[in-house]
Enzyme design. Structure first.
Site, PDB file in Angstrom:
ATOM      1  N   ASN A   1      82.312  75.432 197.573  1.00 31.61           N
ATOM      2  CA  ASN A   1      82.912  75.830 196.316  1.00 31.61           C
ATOM      3  C   ASN A   1      84.068  76.815 196.475  1.00 31.61           C
ATOM      4  O   ASN A   1      84.584  77.330 195.471  1.00 31.61           O
ATOM      5  CB  ASN A   1      81.829  76.426 195.394  1.00 31.61           C
ATOM      6  CG  ASN A   1      80.932  75.354 194.853  1.00 31.61           C
ATOM      7  OD1 ASN A   1      81.272  74.674 193.885  1.00 31.61           O
ATOM      8  ND2 ASN A   1      79.767  75.173 195.483  1.00 31.61           N
TER       9      ASN A   1
ATOM     10  N   THR B   1      80.465  62.761 192.390  1.00 33.97           N
ATOM     11  CA  THR B   1      81.562  63.667 192.776  1.00 33.97           C
ATOM     12  C   THR B   1      81.188  64.314 194.108  1.00 33.97           C
ATOM     13  O   THR B   1      81.445  63.750 195.162  1.00 33.97           O
ATOM     14  CB  THR B   1      81.826  64.720 191.677  1.00 33.97           C
ATOM     15  OG1 THR B   1      80.595  65.348 191.302  1.00 33.97           O
ATOM     16  CG2 THR B   1      82.453  64.069 190.450  1.00 33.97           C
TER      17      THR B   1
ATOM     18  N   SER C   1      86.812  71.488 193.073  1.00 32.71           N
ATOM     19  CA  SER C   1      85.879  70.397 192.759  1.00 32.71           C
ATOM     20  C   SER C   1      85.484  70.474 191.299  1.00 32.71           C
ATOM     21  O   SER C   1      85.876  71.376 190.592  1.00 32.71           O
ATOM     22  CB  SER C   1      84.631  70.491 193.654  1.00 32.71           C
ATOM     23  OG  SER C   1      83.951  71.699 193.418  1.00 32.71           O
TER      24      SER C   1
ATOM     25  N   THR D   1      72.734  68.885 182.210  1.00 40.00           N
ATOM     26  CA  THR D   1      73.106  69.517 183.473  1.00 40.00           C
ATOM     27  C   THR D   1      73.900  68.577 184.353  1.00 40.00           C
ATOM     28  O   THR D   1      74.034  68.825 185.538  1.00 40.00           O
ATOM     29  CB  THR D   1      71.848  69.962 184.233  1.00 40.00           C
ATOM     30  OG1 THR D   1      70.978  68.836 184.368  1.00 40.00           O
ATOM     31  CG2 THR D   1      71.137  71.057 183.502  1.00 40.00           C
TER      32      THR D   1
ATOM     33  N   LYS E   1      74.388  61.762 187.787  1.00 36.08           N
ATOM     34  CA  LYS E   1      75.146  62.403 188.849  1.00 36.08           C
ATOM     35  C   LYS E   1      75.066  63.901 188.627  1.00 36.08           C
ATOM     36  O   LYS E   1      74.933  64.389 187.507  1.00 36.08           O
ATOM     37  CB  LYS E   1      76.610  61.931 188.868  1.00 36.08           C
ATOM     38  CG  LYS E   1      77.458  62.275 187.658  1.00 36.08           C
ATOM     39  CD  LYS E   1      78.008  63.692 187.567  1.00 36.08           C
ATOM     40  CE  LYS E   1      78.744  64.102 188.815  1.00 36.08           C
ATOM     41  NZ  LYS E   1      79.243  65.521 188.668  1.00 36.08           N
TER      42      LYS E   1
ATOM     43  N   GLU F   1      74.367  71.225 195.913  1.00 35.31           N
ATOM     44  CA  GLU F   1      75.390  71.595 196.892  1.00 35.31           C
ATOM     45  C   GLU F   1      74.897  72.684 197.850  1.00 35.31           C
ATOM     46  O   GLU F   1      74.490  73.767 197.431  1.00 35.31           O
ATOM     47  CB  GLU F   1      76.639  72.089 196.164  1.00 35.31           C
ATOM     48  CG  GLU F   1      77.375  70.996 195.422  1.00 35.31           C
ATOM     49  CD  GLU F   1      78.532  71.496 194.583  1.00 35.31           C
ATOM     50  OE1 GLU F   1      79.333  70.666 194.139  1.00 35.31           O
ATOM     51  OE2 GLU F   1      78.636  72.724 194.368  1.00 35.31           O
TER      52      GLU F   1
END
Length: 390
Positions: free
Chosen positions: A385, A153, A390, A186, A175, A266
């Site tokens: 974010n 993603t 997302s 997680t 992922k 991220e």
């Protein structure tokens, strides 16, 4: 280096149109071996996605022949209709596999389903189901990497691993780049092995492995609704390792994938290991490490290359762990900036210009220790974010 490295497994990854980018978004892993044992760990979030609820039931049956995964939609918070979509996906996968190779004779109850993506929207089944058929047609021993790419993603790269035993192997793909917080799992992860092992042995090995790897990755304290880790055994190697040998290999695979997750978190500019030593017990060590990992003041200080040990000590103080405040030592990248709860070596000696950061906290309350892995809190994380869903 993938889920198809162990004997008895094929995989595929295809683009079904679930992602606007046109990238791969449907993956399939199939167990062709003589055995089909399975174990799984799942998110502890009380809000669980439909595929988690389905796959929990499937794993309880102890047999899984296939795992179908999609990105581009989480199928979470979609009500009974979303669960029916998951059931239909499993039925469709089972029928397509049986038609392609009748010797498999796969039933829907032997198909695990995993989804990842935006929460709260139904999956476009008119795209997903043809994608499943395309994945069945594309199954091969070389399909491990395309499968790992199809479940991405916000990941910037696929994550795969292999750990080798004596004549048998563990492979895996995962992922995850955001919502990395513990309580198992997680992320989405499929592990495979060609060792001979039944569901109970697999379950013990997987839980022991995830407890000290995935469950100690905590990039942003946000627990997902879809997290799933599955371990499949084909028995194709014909070798039954000891429980300790299997646990060691599964742990090695999980550790490698967990480090890849934190490295790709991220917006991260720092990869941080928080080592807690001298704890009264392991639970105390984990609690202290987790408190520091989740402290935004610590995370932002590290983003700014500031070895602010006062923020670290304050985070330690919010826990119920056994320690004396004037007995705690803290080191940042090998420099003991705090001794006995007070300033020690000059903090200017700490070099934080690199990506890797190690914080060591000695509580001087016992002999237990644990490590939690986290990241800093950057402008890029906030942007990623907040700028889009997302």
């Amino acid at each position: 280096m993938s889920v198809t490295t162990p004997r008895g497994f094929r995989a595929a990854g295809v683009a079904a149109g679930l992602k606007a980018s046109g990238a791969g978004d449907v993956a399939l892993v199939v167990n062709d071996g003589p055995d089909a044992g399975v174990a799984g760990v799942f998110t502890a979030n009380r809000v669980k996605a439909a595929p988690v609820l389905w796959t929990q039931q499937v794993v309880r049956g102890g047999v899984v022949r296939a795992v179908v995964l999609n990105s581009g939609g989480a199928n979470a918070c979609t009500g009974p209709a979303g669960f029916q979509d998951t059931h239909a996906t499993a039925e469709h996968t089972a029928a397509a596999l049986t038609a392609s190779s009748p010797r498999l004779m796969v039933g829907a109850g032997e198909v695990a389903v995993c989804s990842t993506g935006l929460i709260g929207e139904r999956l476009p089944m008119q795209k997903l189901l043809p994608g499943v058929r395309g994945a069945v047609r594309g199954l091969s021993r070389e399909g491990g990497r395309p499968a790992a790419e199809a479940i991405m993603t916000t990941d910037t790269r696929p994550k795969t691993t292999v750990a080798r035993g004596s004549g048998w192997t563990v492979g895996g793909m995962a992922k995850g780049a955001g919502m990395l917080a513990p309580a198992m799992a997680t992320m989405l992860c499929v592990l495979t092995t060609d060792a001979v092992a039944g569901p109970e042995t697999l379950d013990a090995a997987l839980r022991a492995a995830t407890r000290v790897t995935f469950d100690r990755v905590d990039s942003d304290a946000c627990m997902s609704t879809n997290d799933t880790v599955l371990l499949l055994a084909s028995g194709a190697a014909g070798i039954e390792p000891t429980a300790a040998e299997l646990t060691a290999a599964v742990t090695a695979a999980c550790h490698d994938l967990a480090q890849q997750l934190i490295a790709d978190a991220e917006g991260a500019t720092k990869q941080i290991a928080i080592e807690v030593a001298g704890a009264a017990d392991e639970d105390d060590a984990v609690e202290v490490g987790r408190s520091v990992a989740r402290n935004n003041l610590v995370k932002t200080a590290l983003f700014g290359n500031d070895p602010n040990w006062g923020r670290i000590l304050a985070a330690v103080g919010t826990t119920a762990a056994a320690f004396e405040p004037d007995g705690v030592d803290v080191a940042v990248n090998g420099i003991w900036v705090c001794r006995g709860g007070a300033a020690a070596e000059d903090r200017a000696k700490v070099d934080l210009t690199g990506r890797d950061v190690t914080i060591r906290i000695d509580l001087h309350a016992g002999d237990a220790e644990a490590t939690i892995w986290t990241t800093d809190l950057s402008h890029a994380y906030v942007h990623e974010n907040s700028a889009y869903s997302s």
